[in-house]
Design a protein around this motif. Sequence first.
Motif, PDB file in Angstrom:
ATOM      1  N   SER A 144      -5.486   0.280 -14.065  1.00  0.00           N
ATOM      2  CA  SER A 144      -5.424   0.902 -12.732  1.00  0.00           C
ATOM      3  C   SER A 144      -4.965   2.344 -12.895  1.00  0.00           C
ATOM      4  N   THR A 145      -5.508   3.225 -12.104  1.00  0.00           N
ATOM      5  CA  THR A 145      -4.956   4.583 -11.988  1.00  0.00           C
ATOM      6  C   THR A 145      -4.277   4.722 -10.626  1.00  0.00           C
ATOM      7  N   ARG A 146      -5.064   4.640  -9.553  1.00  0.00           N
ATOM      8  CA  ARG A 146      -4.564   4.910  -8.205  1.00  0.00           C
ATOM      9  C   ARG A 146      -3.508   3.912  -7.739  1.00  0.00           C
ATOM     10  N   THR A 147      -3.796   2.632  -7.869  1.00  0.00           N
ATOM     11  CA  THR A 147      -2.901   1.640  -7.267  1.00  0.00           C
ATOM     12  C   THR A 147      -1.552   1.659  -7.974  1.00  0.00           C
TER      13      THR A 147
ATOM     14  N   ARG B 295      -1.353  -6.934 -10.349  1.00  0.00           N
ATOM     15  CA  ARG B 295      -2.811  -6.871 -10.498  1.00  0.00           C
ATOM     16  C   ARG B 295      -3.192  -7.779 -11.653  1.00  0.00           C
TER      17      ARG B 295
ATOM     18  N   HIS C  56      -7.943  -7.078  -2.363  1.00  0.00           N
ATOM     19  CA  HIS C  56      -7.133  -5.891  -2.689  1.00  0.00           C
ATOM     20  C   HIS C  56      -6.612  -5.368  -1.336  1.00  0.00           C
TER      21      HIS C  56
ATOM     22  N   GLN D   9      -5.495  -1.709  -0.546  1.00  0.00           N
ATOM     23  CA  GLN D   9      -6.601  -0.751  -0.499  1.00  0.00           C
ATOM     24  C   GLN D   9      -7.189  -0.721   0.917  1.00  0.00           C
TER      25      GLN D   9
ATOM     26  N   PRO E 131     -13.331   3.365  -2.786  1.00  0.00           N
ATOM     27  CA  PRO E 131     -11.970   3.075  -3.253  1.00  0.00           C
ATOM     28  C   PRO E 131     -11.670   3.747  -4.591  1.00  0.00           C
ATOM     29  N   LEU E 132     -12.710   4.139  -5.312  1.00  0.00           N
ATOM     30  CA  LEU E 132     -12.601   4.718  -6.652  1.00  0.00           C
ATOM     31  C   LEU E 132     -12.009   3.678  -7.623  1.00  0.00           C
ATOM     32  N   PRO E 133     -12.262   3.727  -8.919  1.00  0.00           N
ATOM     33  CA  PRO E 133     -13.041   4.756  -9.595  1.00  0.00           C
ATOM     34  C   PRO E 133     -14.537   4.639  -9.311  1.00  0.00           C
TER      35      PRO E 133
HETATM   36  N1   CP Z   1      -8.841   1.757  -5.822  1.00  0.00           N
HETATM   37  C1   CP Z   1      -8.262   1.228  -6.910  1.00  0.00           C
HETATM   38  O1   CP Z   1      -7.839   0.065  -6.900  1.00  0.00           O
HETATM   39  O2   CP Z   1      -8.207   2.058  -7.977  1.00  0.00           O
HETATM   40  P1   CP Z   1      -7.478   1.728  -9.349  1.00  0.00           P
HETATM   41  O3   CP Z   1      -8.273   0.618 -10.018  1.00  0.00           O
HETATM   42  O4   CP Z   1      -7.476   2.993 -10.130  1.00  0.00           O
HETATM   43  O5   CP Z   1      -6.090   1.248  -9.023  1.00  0.00           O
END
Ligand code: CP
Length: 299
Positions: free
Chosen positions: A47-50, A99, A127, A130, A257-259
């Motif tokens: 994960s980056t954002r979460t 996660r 999720h 999100q 939601p990215l990525p």
């Molecule tokens: N939107 C999202 O869950 O991104 P990550 O997988 O980077 O957390």
Amino acid sequence: MRDIISSLDFSKEDFLTIFSLADEIEKGKRLKLQEEKVVATAFFEPSTRTHLSFTTAALRLGAKTMGFSSTEGISEAKGENFADTIRMLENYSDCIIIRHKFDGAAKFASEISNKPIINAGDGKHEHPTQTLIDIYTVYKSFGSPDNLTYGILGDLKYARTVNSLLRGLTRFKPRFVYLISPEPLKARKEILSELNYPYKEINSPSEVISEIDVLYVTRIQKERFPDEMEYEKVKESYTVDENLVNQMKKDSIILHPLPRVNEIDRRIDSKPQAKYFYQASLGVPVRMSLLYKILSGEW
Ligand code: CP
């Protein structure tokens, strides 16, 4: 002592409470927890954002954070089971953000832990935080998630953000939802059976693009395909490009939601409709609001 496993764990009032608090934070409200709290971030999957926005949110509230971002550095690598790992996190923290690649992992953790569990993505299931961010972005852009036409484009079969969004929208009154995907990636029947608003499944956005207020795009979830050959067949089956965006309403928005991989052409990033990086930035105030409610005991 509230667990957040599904977006259905939020009532409409809960959504609006989070939106209101996040909006106040964005406008400069200083929100701090009165007691010292420790938040565990248990990321068994990348994960980056979460991960980073939850960590930032906890730190901004004055909480401390600890955890891991892969299974390589924890004793699961020596054979420890998931349940015992959760028992340890329960001992050391006040809230566990989890996660995992398996559907149901967060629910299972909530049955083991007496500390609140927040699902940060479990397999192809859900999720929910999100969805708070997704609907908050719509709320910020239009004033309300109601009476809008949504187009949900991409991998509707395996994308957990889509399941959570479709469920979260049942708390509101969308005018219409187009579910746009290649045939093999259609939304799962058990999700469709829960929807209480009008929707239609279609294969291409081209015929409806000029009607859409919110285009929500997802990546094809390569890691969820049981058979890589099946992924190869669909991997480049849709792209949001300049030609498509030029047909959209001027005040419509594009979320993701990215990525992303290649489903949104990078030349779209500078278009006024492209709101996905703004959407990601809202992760901090939204997650601050949620953590505050849970860690303060208000929820
Ligand atoms: N939107 C999202 O869950 O991104 P990550 O997988 O980077 O957390």
